[in-house]
Motif scaffolding. Structure first.
Motif, short mmCIF file in Angstrom:
data_model
loop_
_atom_site.label_atom_id
_atom_site.label_comp_id
_atom_site.label_asym_id
_atom_site.label_seq_id
_atom_site.Cartn_x
_atom_site.Cartn_y
_atom_site.Cartn_z
N MET A 165 0.74 -1.14 0.00
CA MET A 165 -0.07 0.35 -0.34
C MET A 165 1.07 1.11 -0.45
O MET A 165 2.06 1.04 0.63
N THR A 166 0.18 2.18 -0.20
CA THR A 166 0.63 3.74 -0.66
C THR A 166 0.22 4.16 -0.93
O THR A 166 -1.34 4.08 -0.52
N ARG A 167 1.04 5.90 -0.28
CA ARG A 167 -0.62 7.33 -0.50
C ARG A 167 -1.19 7.13 -2.17
O ARG A 167 0.31 7.29 -2.68
N SER A 168 -1.88 8.06 -2.31
CA SER A 168 -2.10 8.24 -3.66
C SER A 168 -3.31 9.92 -3.32
O SER A 168 -3.43 9.97 -2.33
N LEU A 169 -3.65 10.40 -5.06
CA LEU A 169 -3.89 11.66 -4.60
C LEU A 169 -5.49 11.64 -4.05
O LEU A 169 -6.25 12.35 -3.40
N LEU A 170 -6.42 10.30 -4.05
CA LEU A 170 -7.83 9.47 -3.50
C LEU A 170 -7.38 9.20 -2.04
O LEU A 170 -8.61 9.06 -1.71
N GLY A 171 -6.19 9.30 -1.86
CA GLY A 171 -5.85 8.54 -0.34
C GLY A 171 -4.93 7.86 -0.48
O GLY A 171 -4.24 8.44 -0.64
N PHE A 172 -4.82 6.67 -0.32
CA PHE A 172 -4.22 5.53 -0.05
C PHE A 172 -4.83 4.07 -1.43
O PHE A 172 -5.90 4.04 -2.02
N GLU A 173 -3.60 3.58 -1.82
CA GLU A 173 -3.58 2.93 -2.86
C GLU A 173 -2.62 1.47 -2.35
O GLU A 173 -2.18 1.63 -2.22
N VAL A 174 -3.97 0.68 -2.84
CA VAL A 174 -3.65 -0.97 -2.84
C VAL A 174 -3.28 -1.82 -4.20
O VAL A 174 -3.91 -1.25 -4.99
N ASP A 175 -2.02 -2.06 -4.05
CA ASP A 175 -1.92 -3.31 -5.07
C ASP A 175 -2.32 -5.03 -4.46
O ASP A 175 -2.59 -5.91 -3.96
N LEU A 176 -3.79 -4.97 -5.38
CA LEU A 176 -5.01 -6.19 -5.14
C LEU A 176 -3.85 -7.14 -5.62
O LEU A 176 -4.58 -8.14 -5.21
N GLY A 177 -2.64 -6.97 -6.62
CA GLY A 177 -2.30 -8.54 -7.14
C GLY A 177 -2.70 -8.79 -8.38
O GLY A 177 -3.77 -8.11 -9.18
N ALA A 178 -2.56 -9.86 -8.74
CA ALA A 178 -2.54 -10.45 -10.12
C ALA A 178 -3.97 -10.70 -10.14
O ALA A 178 -4.86 -11.12 -9.53
N PHE A 179 -4.70 -11.14 -11.76
CA PHE A 179 -6.10 -11.71 -11.85
C PHE A 179 -6.33 -11.95 -12.24
O PHE A 179 -5.47 -12.00 -13.60
N ARG A 180 -7.71 -12.01 -12.13
CA ARG A 180 -7.77 -13.52 -13.81
C ARG A 180 -9.50 -13.31 -13.82
O ARG A 180 -10.33 -13.02 -13.52
N VAL A 181 -9.08 -13.21 -15.03
CA VAL A 181 -10.66 -13.09 -15.89
C VAL A 181 -11.32 -14.77 -16.64
O VAL A 181 -10.34 -15.00 -17.82
N GLU A 182 -12.30 -14.82 -15.97
CA GLU A 182 -12.19 -16.53 -16.38
C GLU A 182 -13.34 -16.14 -17.28
O GLU A 182 -14.01 -15.44 -17.79
N GLU A 183 -12.95 -17.88 -18.25
CA GLU A 183 -13.86 -18.34 -19.66
C GLU A 183 -15.62 -18.27 -19.35
O GLU A 183 -15.46 -18.80 -18.31
N GLY A 184 -15.96 -17.98 -19.75
CA GLY A 184 -17.40 -18.84 -19.49
C GLY A 184 -18.35 -17.54 -19.43
O GLY A 184 -17.63 -16.86 -18.87
N GLU A 185 -19.54 -18.10 -19.29
CA GLU A 185 -20.62 -17.15 -18.11
C GLU A 185 -21.83 -17.81 -17.17
O GLU A 185 -21.50 -18.96 -17.50
N THR A 186 -21.82 -16.88 -16.11
CA THR A 186 -22.65 -16.83 -15.53
C THR A 186 -23.97 -16.42 -15.66
O THR A 186 -23.75 -15.16 -15.97
N LEU A 187 -25.30 -17.02 -15.76
CA LEU A 187 -26.56 -16.49 -15.91
C LEU A 187 -26.62 -15.71 -14.52
O LEU A 187 -26.35 -16.85 -13.39
N VAL A 188 -27.23 -14.46 -14.83
CA VAL A 188 -27.27 -13.63 -13.24
C VAL A 188 -28.98 -13.48 -13.38
O VAL A 188 -29.71 -12.94 -14.20
N ARG A 189 -29.71 -13.96 -12.54
CA ARG A 189 -31.26 -13.37 -12.28
C ARG A 189 -31.02 -12.45 -10.87
O ARG A 189 -30.33 -12.85 -9.70
N ALA A 190 -31.90 -10.58 -11.61
CA ALA A 190 -32.15 -10.15 -10.11
C ALA A 190 -33.61 -9.89 -10.19
O ALA A 190 -33.67 -9.56 -11.29
N ARG A 191 -33.56 -9.24 -9.17
CA ARG A 191 -35.33 -8.34 -9.32
C ARG A 191 -34.78 -6.70 -9.50
O ARG A 191 -34.23 -6.90 -9.29
N GLY A 192 -35.74 -6.89 -10.66
CA GLY A 192 -35.20 -5.23 -11.40
C GLY A 192 -34.78 -5.83 -12.80
O GLY A 192 -35.06 -5.00 -14.15
N LEU A 193 -34.53 -7.35 -13.30
CA LEU A 193 -33.55 -7.28 -14.46
C LEU A 193 -35.02 -7.85 -15.28
O LEU A 193 -35.25 -9.19 -14.78
N PRO A 194 -35.47 -7.22 -16.55
CA PRO A 194 -36.26 -8.29 -16.90
C PRO A 194 -36.14 -9.75 -17.23
O PRO A 194 -37.47 -10.43 -17.63
#
Length: 296
Positions: free
Chosen positions: A124-153
């Motif tokens: 973590m370091t200081r930033s113009l917005l306050g503090f910045e954190v390095d969340l690390g490496a990330f992964r965008v996974e293949e495939g999709e998940t179907l999402v149902r939510a109240r308010g989605l037609p």
């Protein structure tokens, strides 16, 4: 169990863009909070009220931090229902704000500090917005998940993004669609992730990119909590998802509007591996003492 005649402890209340936490100092790891005690502390009617608990403990005093000698302090984060979470992007900024204000650490301009988490030590370091954190490496996974939510037609596809904890990001066509969601009801995922997931609903700005910075608006349902005003890791996941959808020309810097404010996200290489960074404010609101609910 709503009887609060147990041990009295000191606490501080803090928030990062409205994502709020009860902070409890326990440097030597002597406090063993039950799920029920945490639930009462976080209850907005019977307790202090918060989205989760931040226990301030030295890494050597908690099993999960035993192999983190370079991180003196460990963020023991628990959701409002008492369940543990791997990481909390807003919480870790509030955690550092508490360490600094309590005189437990120092962090000069340009300096980096490591904070232990269940997703490993996070720089973590200081930033113009306050503090910045390095969340690390990330992964965008293949495939999709179907999402149902109240308010989605109709159900909509979601993209799975892992930033140390699991997320499913859903794109919506307009601000009205985002505003019409009823997130008092848990969104349903198909297939359902084994350990659950936070669910982010996003609307890209028009235009999407200005001056090299992408912009989106977001709401989130956090597992173990419900809808919150902000979710730091969710903000990062949402920006990464839109960046993926936008293709190779997408920017590496993003501004994300949540109900609680604005957070910054950027992608940059660390040792040749893309990492995602989150920046934003952290505020301490008040301190006091509270009696813990008696154990069941």
């Amino acid at each position: 169990m709503r009887n609060s005649n147990g041990r009295t402890i000191a606490f501080t209340k803090g928030h990062g863009t409205g994502n709020d936490f009860v902070i409890v100092a326990d440097p030597d790891g002597e406090l063993d909070l039950t799920d029920d005690q945490i639930s009462v502390l976080c209850d907005r009617h019977f307790g202090i009220g918060a989205d989760g608990i931040l226990r301030v403990v030295r890494s050597r005093a908690i099993p999960e931090g035993a192999d983190m000698p370079d991180a003196e302090w460990f963020m023991d984060y628990r959701n409002a229902d008492g369940s543990t979470a791997e990481m909390c992007g807003n919480g870790i900024r509030v955690y550092l704000r508490y360490l600094l204000d309590a005189g437990l650490v120092q962090l000069g301009e340009g300096e980096t500090i490591l904070i232990g988490t269940r997703n490993g030590p996070r720089p973590m370091t200081r930033s113009l917005l306050g503090f910045e954190v390095d969340l690390g490496a990330f992964r965008v996974e293949e495939g999709e998940t179907l999402v149902r939510a109240r308010g989605l037609p109709v159900p909509r596809p979601g993209l799975r993004v892992d930033v140390g904890n699991p997320h499913v990001v859903v794109a919506l066509p307009s601000d009205d669609d985002l505003d019409d969601l009823d997130l008092t009801v848990i969104p349903r995922l198909q297939p359902e992730p084994a350990n659950g997931a936070n669910v982010e609903f996003v609307v890209p700005a028009d235009p999407l990119v200005q001056d090299g910075v992408g912009a989106i608006r977001m709401r989130v349902f956090e597992r173990g909590v419900g809808e919150t005003l902000s979710c730091g890791t969710g903000v990062a996941a949402a920006a990464l998802a839109v960046r993926e959808w936008a293709g190779p020309a997408a920017p590496d810097r993003w501004s994300v509007e949540v109900p609680g404010g604005i957070l910054g996200v950027r992608v940059a290489p660390v040792d040749g591996i893309p990492h995602v960074f989150l920046s934003g404010p952290a505020t301490l609101v008040f301190s006091g003492e509270v009696a813990l609910a008696q154990r069941s």
